[in-house]
Design an enzyme around this catalytic site. Structure first.
Site, PDB file in Angstrom:
ATOM      1  N   LYS A 188       1.990  -8.709  -1.891  1.00 21.23           N
ATOM      2  CA  LYS A 188       1.738  -8.764  -0.483  1.00 21.23           C
ATOM      3  C   LYS A 188       2.654  -9.885   0.216  1.00 21.23           C
ATOM      4  O   LYS A 188       2.802 -10.003   1.225  1.00 21.23           O
ATOM      5  CB  LYS A 188       0.148  -8.913  -0.073  1.00 21.23           C
ATOM      6  CG  LYS A 188      -0.405  -7.715  -0.668  1.00 21.23           C
ATOM      7  CD  LYS A 188      -0.233  -6.420   0.383  1.00 21.23           C
ATOM      8  CE  LYS A 188      -1.134  -5.135  -0.237  1.00 21.23           C
ATOM      9  NZ  LYS A 188      -0.858  -3.972   0.749  1.00 21.23           N
TER      10      LYS A 188
ATOM     11  N   GLU B 213      -5.266  -7.208   9.000  1.00 19.99           N
ATOM     12  CA  GLU B 213      -6.357  -6.492   8.443  1.00 19.99           C
ATOM     13  C   GLU B 213      -5.998  -6.663   6.756  1.00 19.99           C
ATOM     14  O   GLU B 213      -5.025  -6.621   6.304  1.00 19.99           O
ATOM     15  CB  GLU B 213      -6.255  -5.070   8.881  1.00 19.99           C
ATOM     16  CG  GLU B 213      -5.326  -4.147   8.274  1.00 19.99           C
ATOM     17  CD  GLU B 213      -3.743  -4.506   7.929  1.00 19.99           C
ATOM     18  OE1 GLU B 213      -3.165  -4.569   7.140  1.00 19.99           O
ATOM     19  OE2 GLU B 213      -3.244  -4.606   9.195  1.00 19.99           O
TER      20      GLU B 213
ATOM     21  N   SER C 158       1.751  -4.346  -9.324  1.00 23.17           N
ATOM     22  CA  SER C 158       1.606  -5.060  -7.806  1.00 23.17           C
ATOM     23  C   SER C 158       0.488  -6.038  -7.866  1.00 23.17           C
ATOM     24  O   SER C 158       0.747  -6.958  -6.889  1.00 23.17           O
ATOM     25  CB  SER C 158       0.701  -3.910  -7.089  1.00 23.17           C
ATOM     26  OG  SER C 158      -0.119  -3.390  -7.393  1.00 23.17           O
TER      27      SER C 158
HETATM   28  C1  LIG Z   1      -2.763  -5.494  -5.845  1.00 25.52           C
HETATM   29  C2  LIG Z   1      -2.471  -4.525  -5.005  1.00 25.52           C
HETATM   30  N1  LIG Z   1      -1.836  -3.373  -5.541  1.00 25.52           N
HETATM   31  C3  LIG Z   1      -1.602  -2.363  -4.436  1.00 25.52           C
HETATM   32  C4  LIG Z   1      -2.102  -2.298  -3.284  1.00 25.52           C
HETATM   33  C5  LIG Z   1      -2.081  -1.126  -2.256  1.00 25.52           C
HETATM   34  O1  LIG Z   1      -1.066  -1.337  -1.229  1.00 25.52           O
HETATM   35  P1  LIG Z   1       0.327  -1.015  -1.341  1.00 25.52           P
HETATM   36  O2  LIG Z   1       0.334   0.723  -1.386  1.00 25.52           O
HETATM   37  O3  LIG Z   1       0.785  -1.176   0.136  1.00 25.52           O
HETATM   38  O4  LIG Z   1       1.279  -1.658  -2.321  1.00 25.52           O
HETATM   39  C6  LIG Z   1      -2.985  -3.547  -2.639  1.00 25.52           C
HETATM   40  C7  LIG Z   1      -3.566  -3.398  -1.289  1.00 25.52           C
HETATM   41  O5  LIG Z   1      -4.449  -4.415  -0.984  1.00 25.52           O
HETATM   42  C8  LIG Z   1      -3.101  -4.724  -3.552  1.00 25.52           C
HETATM   43  O6  LIG Z   1      -4.011  -5.466  -3.295  1.00 25.52           O
END
Ligand SMILES: Cc1ncc(COP(=O)(O)O)c(C=O)c1O
Length: 401
Positions: free
Chosen positions: A102, A124, A385
């Site tokens: 993020k 948000e 992620s």
């Molecule tokens: C660690 C992590 N991975 C994935 C996501 C999912 O978001 P996005 O699909 O936008 O990558 C989030 C959302 O809060 C997250 O905190």
């Protein structure tokens, strides 16, 4: 039609700008109250100008390096690879400052907000990672931060709530609806209507009205571009056969896919079974954009559920809906029950505690390895992620041993 056959010129180049009006095929667009049309147009103009300005890109690149710790590593998951019979490479967004991908997007948007002369970031958040990133960037740029968060998410993500408070952000609890991300988005947009003159709405994923899905993907593109170069150094084939990422709104997946869309790699987005807008959704409008959305028979946005707070969102970024339609990417689901064992397996084989969101991507690879979906001998890039610290309290509650 096979994925390879579907790699038309359009599919290989669709990751450039969206079409007129911010459309990805029939998806995307800008469905906002009149009072926000001008605010979106202003953001679009500022982004276009900034993105073509070498000094903006240079500042962002430097911030990513010195503040966010980029490039993040590409880690070969040696033990898991041996167990599964496929080569697994992990793109380590969990190692980025604040603990998830993020921060890539937020540094870009905060830099833009600063350039636009705004004094406050509105955001948000669901899992809290976007909120923490926004609070971090606001502190760095001397901006105020107001973060809207559903009450249910506040309960299950207390660590991140406290982190945001430490960073000086104001948290606004959202008590409507399912008290999760969907409702936090509604409230943030409602508030933006009254505050657009001095506040910048920092959207957390590839969602929202044009230009957000495009702009956020451009800010997340760094994941895929770094991974592409790192895979080239790691793999005899240069490009992996499969590229896998979890999908909530879809930003880490969009950023990852952007680095591989012009290759033969199969792109796989993994949704939570209870929040699978790509699999179970139908065309509709949510939070200012048109995409696949979970809806009831009256067209009302339905509630999504996932053990991972970042994945229980009823919509999905419009570019994913388009990629799914043209069959350039495939979207699959995994259940909550598969996710915790996947997280534990990665932890025990590789010594990496990933976020529950990221464990969705791992879970699919565990299930698919050795099948026609992911044949033995495949090379698979998985974007991790985020890191799992925020999820440890939830896991402690479910731990059996
Ligand atoms: C660690 C992590 N991975 C994935 C996501 C999912 O978001 P996005 O699909 O936008 O990558 C989030 C959302 O809060 C997250 O905190």
């Amino acid at each position: 039609m096979t994925v390879t056959n579907a790699l038309s010129v359009a599919a290989r180049t669709m990751m450039a700008e969206p079409l007129a009006g911010g459309r990805f095929g029939e998806f995307g667009g800008r469905y906002v109250p009149e009072s926000l049309v001008a605010a979106c147009a202003e953001v679009e103009e500022a982004f276009r100008e900034a993105w073509s300005d070498a000094s903006f890109r240079h500042r962002l690149e430097r911030l990513r390096a010195v503040h966010a710790g980029r490039p993040t590593a590409l880690t070969p998951a040696v033990n898991l690879s041996a167990e599964l019979g496929v080569t697994v490479l992990l793109k380590r967004e969990d190692l980025a400052h604040t603990g998830s991908h993020k921060i890539n997007n937020v540094l870009g948007q905060a830099l833009l907000a600063h350039r636009m002369g705004r004094r406050r970031l509105l955001a948000e958040t669901g899992a809290g990672q976007h909120g923490v990133a926004a609070a971090t960037a606001a502190a760095l740029f001397g901006l105020d931060a107001t973060v809207f968060m559903g009450e249910r998410d506040i309960e299950r993500q207390q660590l991140n709530v406290f982190r945001m408070t430490m960073l000086g952000a104001e948290i606004v609890p959202v008590r409507s609806g399912s008290r999760t991300l969907k409702d936090a988005c509604n409230e943030a947009m409602r508030h933006w209507v009254t505050a657009a003159h001095d506040s910048y709405y920092c959207v957390g994923s590839v969602m929202g009205p044009h230009p957000y899905p495009w702009m956020v993907r451009e800010f997340q593109r760094v994941i895929g571009e770094e991974a592409r170069a790192q895979c080239a150094a790691e793999l005899p084939t240069s490009v992996p056969t499969h590229v896998v990422a979890c999908v909530g709104g879809g930003s880490n997946a969009a950023g990852t896919f952007a680095g591989f869309v012009d290759t033969d790699a199969r792109l796989i987005g993994v949704e939570a079974a209870g929040g699978a807008a790509m699999t179970d959704g139908t065309a509709g409008i949510v939070h200012g954009y048109r995409s696949r959305v979970l809806q009831d028979e009256h067209g009302q946005v339905a509630e999504a559920h996932s053990i991972a707070a970042g994945l229980d969102y009823p919509g999905v970024g419009p570019e994913h809906a388009y990629l799914g339609d043209i069959r350039r990417a495939r979207y699959v689901t995994v259940t909550d029950d598969e996710v915790v064992p996947a997280l534990r397996r990665l932890a025990r084989t590789e010594g990496i505690l990933c976020a529950l969101e990221s464990a969705h991507a791992i879970a699919w690879v565990l299930r698919a390895a050795g099948t026609a979906d992911l044949p033995t001998g495949s090379t698979v890039l998985i974007t991790l992620s985020g890191r799992g610290d925020k999820d440890m309290p939830a896991l402690m509650a479910t731990a059996t041993r």
